[in-house]
Design a protein around this motif. Structure first.
Motif, PDB file in Angstrom:
ATOM      1  N   PHE A 414      29.244  21.125  41.839  1.00  9.25           N
ATOM      2  CA  PHE A 414      29.307  20.917  43.281  1.00  9.25           C
ATOM      3  C   PHE A 414      29.424  22.271  43.970  1.00  9.25           C
ATOM      4  N   ASN A 415      28.472  22.575  44.840  1.00  7.83           N
ATOM      5  CA  ASN A 415      28.495  23.865  45.512  1.00  7.83           C
ATOM      6  C   ASN A 415      29.394  23.779  46.743  1.00  7.83           C
ATOM      7  N   TYR A 416      30.687  23.941  46.512  1.00 11.80           N
ATOM      8  CA  TYR A 416      31.656  23.840  47.599  1.00 11.80           C
ATOM      9  C   TYR A 416      31.406  24.877  48.688  1.00 11.80           C
ATOM     10  N   TYR A 417      30.814  25.995  48.312  1.00 13.35           N
ATOM     11  CA  TYR A 417      30.633  27.074  49.271  1.00 13.35           C
ATOM     12  C   TYR A 417      29.411  26.891  50.166  1.00 13.35           C
ATOM     13  N   ASN A 418      28.753  25.759  50.075  1.00 13.86           N
ATOM     14  CA  ASN A 418      27.673  25.427  51.007  1.00 13.86           C
ATOM     15  C   ASN A 418      28.170  24.641  52.212  1.00 13.86           C
ATOM     16  N   ALA A 419      29.474  24.378  52.273  1.00 14.12           N
ATOM     17  CA  ALA A 419      30.034  23.565  53.362  1.00 14.12           C
ATOM     18  C   ALA A 419      30.183  24.406  54.624  1.00 14.12           C
ATOM     19  N   ASP A 420      29.051  24.665  55.284  1.00 13.96           N
ATOM     20  CA  ASP A 420      29.003  25.485  56.498  1.00 13.96           C
ATOM     21  C   ASP A 420      28.975  24.566  57.712  1.00 13.96           C
ATOM     22  N   PHE A 421      30.022  24.629  58.532  1.00 18.06           N
ATOM     23  CA  PHE A 421      30.118  23.781  59.712  1.00 18.06           C
ATOM     24  C   PHE A 421      29.422  24.399  60.930  1.00 18.06           C
ATOM     25  N   GLY A 422      28.715  25.491  60.704  1.00 19.85           N
ATOM     26  CA  GLY A 422      27.999  26.142  61.788  1.00 19.85           C
ATOM     27  C   GLY A 422      28.602  27.459  62.198  1.00 19.85           C
ATOM     28  N   TRP A 423      29.763  27.790  61.628  1.00 20.86           N
ATOM     29  CA  TRP A 423      30.434  29.052  61.945  1.00 20.86           C
ATOM     30  C   TRP A 423      30.579  29.918  60.690  1.00 20.86           C
ATOM     31  N   LYS A 425      29.817  30.118  56.093  1.00 18.34           N
ATOM     32  CA  LYS A 425      30.231  29.468  54.852  1.00 18.34           C
ATOM     33  C   LYS A 425      31.689  29.790  54.536  1.00 18.34           C
ATOM     34  N   PRO A 426      32.321  28.983  53.695  1.00 16.61           N
ATOM     35  CA  PRO A 426      33.726  29.236  53.373  1.00 16.61           C
ATOM     36  C   PRO A 426      33.923  30.573  52.669  1.00 16.61           C
ATOM     37  N   LYS A 427      35.053  31.193  52.954  1.00 13.28           N
ATOM     38  CA  LYS A 427      35.456  32.372  52.197  1.00 13.28           C
ATOM     39  C   LYS A 427      36.075  31.943  50.866  1.00 13.28           C
ATOM     40  N   LYS A 428      36.811  30.819  50.900  1.00 13.88           N
ATOM     41  CA  LYS A 428      37.531  30.388  49.702  1.00 13.88           C
ATOM     42  C   LYS A 428      37.707  28.878  49.737  1.00 13.88           C
ATOM     43  N   TYR A 429      37.561  28.271  48.559  1.00 16.27           N
ATOM     44  CA  TYR A 429      37.887  26.852  48.378  1.00 16.27           C
ATOM     45  C   TYR A 429      39.046  26.795  47.400  1.00 16.27           C
ATOM     46  N   GLU A 430      40.121  26.135  47.797  1.00 17.60           N
ATOM     47  CA  GLU A 430      41.340  26.137  46.992  1.00 17.60           C
ATOM     48  C   GLU A 430      41.682  24.720  46.521  1.00 17.60           C
ATOM     49  N   ILE A 431      41.795  24.570  45.202  1.00 18.01           N
ATOM     50  CA  ILE A 431      42.312  23.346  44.605  1.00 18.01           C
ATOM     51  C   ILE A 431      43.817  23.539  44.477  1.00 18.01           C
ATOM     52  N   VAL A 432      44.589  22.845  45.314  1.00 19.82           N
ATOM     53  CA  VAL A 432      46.018  23.129  45.438  1.00 19.82           C
ATOM     54  C   VAL A 432      46.821  22.385  44.378  1.00 19.82           C
ATOM     55  N   SER A 433      47.645  23.126  43.671  1.00 18.39           N
ATOM     56  CA  SER A 433      48.666  22.568  42.788  1.00 18.39           C
ATOM     57  C   SER A 433      48.112  21.791  41.597  1.00 18.39           C
ATOM     58  N   GLU A 434      46.920  22.144  41.128  1.00 21.21           N
ATOM     59  CA  GLU A 434      46.400  21.579  39.879  1.00 21.21           C
ATOM     60  C   GLU A 434      46.538  22.643  38.799  1.00 21.21           C
ATOM     61  N   ASN A 442      32.091  32.049  44.426  1.00 20.06           N
ATOM     62  CA  ASN A 442      31.540  32.517  45.686  1.00 20.06           C
ATOM     63  C   ASN A 442      31.260  34.011  45.654  1.00 20.06           C
ATOM     64  N   GLU A 443      31.824  34.691  44.652  1.00 20.75           N
ATOM     65  CA  GLU A 443      31.738  36.146  44.592  1.00 20.75           C
ATOM     66  C   GLU A 443      30.761  36.650  43.539  1.00 20.75           C
ATOM     67  N   SER A 444      30.489  35.841  42.526  1.00 19.81           N
ATOM     68  CA  SER A 444      29.693  36.305  41.392  1.00 19.81           C
ATOM     69  C   SER A 444      28.577  35.312  41.099  1.00 19.81           C
ATOM     70  N   GLU A 445      27.337  35.730  41.233  1.00 15.60           N
ATOM     71  CA  GLU A 445      26.182  34.880  40.950  1.00 15.60           C
ATOM     72  C   GLU A 445      26.223  34.426  39.495  1.00 15.60           C
ATOM     73  N   GLY A 446      26.233  33.114  39.293  1.00 14.77           N
ATOM     74  CA  GLY A 446      26.297  32.580  37.941  1.00 14.77           C
ATOM     75  C   GLY A 446      27.684  32.584  37.343  1.00 14.77           C
ATOM     76  N   GLY A 447      28.676  33.006  38.130  1.00 10.06           N
ATOM     77  CA  GLY A 447      30.048  33.053  37.638  1.00 10.06           C
ATOM     78  C   GLY A 447      30.840  31.809  38.024  1.00 10.06           C
ATOM     79  N   LEU A 448      32.100  31.797  37.630  1.00 10.10           N
ATOM     80  CA  LEU A 448      32.984  30.672  37.899  1.00 10.10           C
ATOM     81  C   LEU A 448      34.297  31.163  38.484  1.00 10.10           C
ATOM     82  N   GLU A 449      34.898  30.314  39.324  1.00 10.49           N
ATOM     83  CA  GLU A 449      36.265  30.537  39.796  1.00 10.49           C
ATOM     84  C   GLU A 449      37.187  29.590  39.043  1.00 10.49           C
ATOM     85  N   LEU A 450      38.209  30.146  38.420  1.00  8.99           N
ATOM     86  CA  LEU A 450      39.187  29.357  37.682  1.00  8.99           C
ATOM     87  C   LEU A 450      40.507  29.420  38.431  1.00  8.99           C
ATOM     88  N   GLY A 451      40.986  28.282  38.888  1.00  5.76           N
ATOM     89  CA  GLY A 451      42.252  28.223  39.601  1.00  5.76           C
ATOM     90  C   GLY A 451      43.348  27.714  38.684  1.00  5.76           C
TER      91      GLY A 451
END
Length: 472
Positions: A414-423, A425-434, A442-451
């Protein structure tokens, strides 16, 4: 709203309710829960936050952003109306109430509008960063979702649980965040991703002066007859959930594993080269391994080594089994397959099992890779399809009480960083407390963010082990 230290970091500007446009044909609608939904009946409601780097004043926020977001949310709820409703279930084992999402004309979603009022050091850049931040700080951006335990309709003998709440928070002259809390009974990651993308798309159309809001590929498909349940798994799950609720284990399910005031969230970025390096390191034992499998296996071994380093011997001399549980989307694997925009849950849990001694040893990483890959293949390559053994899920969960178990939230699909409301794209998507979350970077092409979510001490040890392992 305040954090654990008692410092007011968010000031609530407004509480309101957002309803879809009035539709006289939707006076009362019931969407029955399927076996996939029943799995989550006693599960705590997850919280998520999008951060947007869009400096604006409080005046612009109140007069422009908030009105547009309110209106586009209402238009989105026209299509995703179950998010306004409530989950209804029986209050006793003898009651015959059909579990469902009930929508009544006039139902609505709770929206909180807030403004960050802490210090700059606690502000947008801090909370949207990758470094360790207090979970209690992030929860200030996530609205509460009241539980149905205190909202039981005694006369009709039903248990009523709200579904979704949203919070929009301004960081003056820095940016804003959109946080939400959602009942997992109603939606899996795919459904929720479609909802957010639809809301963002409608908001953009609205900003552009367009009014074609009904022709989007993310609009939901509601036909529940496509879900087959020949084994009666829904009934098995419902009976278990009602029993545990009556035994008060329901309350325990919603209690955090540890006091959230002692926990921190942090993010580690894995780039494409590092992921390939992990694959290469096990290619002799496990060739052609997927990115998801190899990354989850690496995290699993690092967690086992962290517990060993901290002397947290939870597994009786490292000989008792521990378990990594991950979800597989069954939409494409059911017979027949169901549409990708199906509204609800269609994920099945997969269990990978190893002894701790097998994870912390010299071949621990390869062992973890094989265990996760085999758990995935077991769901894919069998005559019964992805539902094989699903009816035993809670029995297995009970049988492994006291053993180490953890799972993964999110998905790189799921490309969370495509959620552009018109102002922007997101700087960060945070999965809280998991404990462990995984999304595309969002920073590395082909990379992953591990929270990750641990105590500060655990986070320091885990990060050191994780980083060193990539260098070895």
């Amino acid at each position: 709203m305040s954090n654990a230290a008692g410092t007011n970091i968010v000031t609530v500007l407004e509480h309101c309710r957002i309803s879809p446009p009035h539709d006289p044909s939707l006076t009362e609608t019931f969407l029955p829960l399927t076996l996939f939904d029943m799995l989550w009946l006693n599960w705590p409601s997850p919280g998520r936050v999008y951060f947007y780097d869009f400096p604006c004043s409080t005046t612009e926020f109140k007069q422009t952003l908030v009105p547009h977001l309110k209106n586009s949310l209402a238009l989105t709820l026209k299509h995703f109306y179950p998010f306004c409703g409530n989950v209804i279930t029986a209050t006793s084992l003898s009651d015959r109430t059909t579990p469902a999402i009930r929508y009544l004309n006039g139902d609505s979603v709770s929206l909180t509008v807030a403004e960050f009022s802490g210090t700059n050091s606690e502000g947008f850049d801090h909370l949207s960063g990758n470094h360790a931040r207090g979970v209690d700080e992030l929860f200030a951006l996530v609205p509460e979702l009241s539980r149905g335990g205190t909202e039981t309709d005694v006369g009709n003998n039903i248990h009523i649980s709200p579904v979704l709440s949203v919070q929009v928070t301004l960081f003056p002259d820095q940016g804003y965040s959109i946080g939400y809390r959602i009942s997992h009974v109603v939606a899996d990651g795919k459904t929720l991703s479609n909802f957010i993308r639809t809301w963002a798309s409608i908001n953009v159309k609205q900003l552009n002066g367009e009014n074609d809001f009904d022709n989007l590929e993310t609009l939901p498909f509601y036909d529940r007859s496509v879900i087959k349940d020949p084994k009666g798994i829904a009934s098995i799950f419902l009976q278990y959930s009602l029993r545990t609720r009556l035994q008060k284990d329901y309350e325990k399910a919603f209690a955090p594993a540890a006091d959230k005031n002692t926990l921190v969230d942090a993010t580690i970025i894995l780039d494409r080269e590092q992921i390939q390096g992990l694959k290469n390191s096990v290619s002799d034992q496990v060739p052609r391994v997927s990115t998801f499998v190899v990354v989850c296996a690496y995290v699993w071994t690092c967690m086992a080594k962290t517990r060993a380093a901290l002397g947290q011997d939870m597994n009786n001399g490292n000989q008792v089994e521990e378990h990594f549980i991950f979800a597989m989307d069954a939409r494409d694997r059911l017979d027949p397959p169901i549409p990708s925009n199906y509204f609800g849950n269609t994920i099945v849990p997969c269990w990978a099992t190893q002894k701790t001694s097998q994870l912390v040893g010299e071949k621990g990483f390869a062992n973890a890779v094989e265990a996760i890959r085999n758990a995935l293949y077991e769901k894919i390559n069998n005559d019964e399809g992805p539902l094989k053994g699903l009816e035993m899920y809670f029995d297995r969960n009970e049988a492994t009480k006291g053993q180490v178990k953890f799972g993964v939230a999110g998905s790189p699909k799921f490309n969370y960083y495509n959620a552009d409301f018109g102002w922007g794209k997101p700087k960060k998507y945070e999965i809280v407390s998991e404990k462990f979350g995984l999304i595309g970077s969002n920073e590395s092409e082909g990379g992953l963010e591990l929270g990750f979510c641990f105590s500060k001490m655990e986070m320091d040890v885990f990060t050191a082990i994780f980083t060193q392992g990539l260098l070895d």
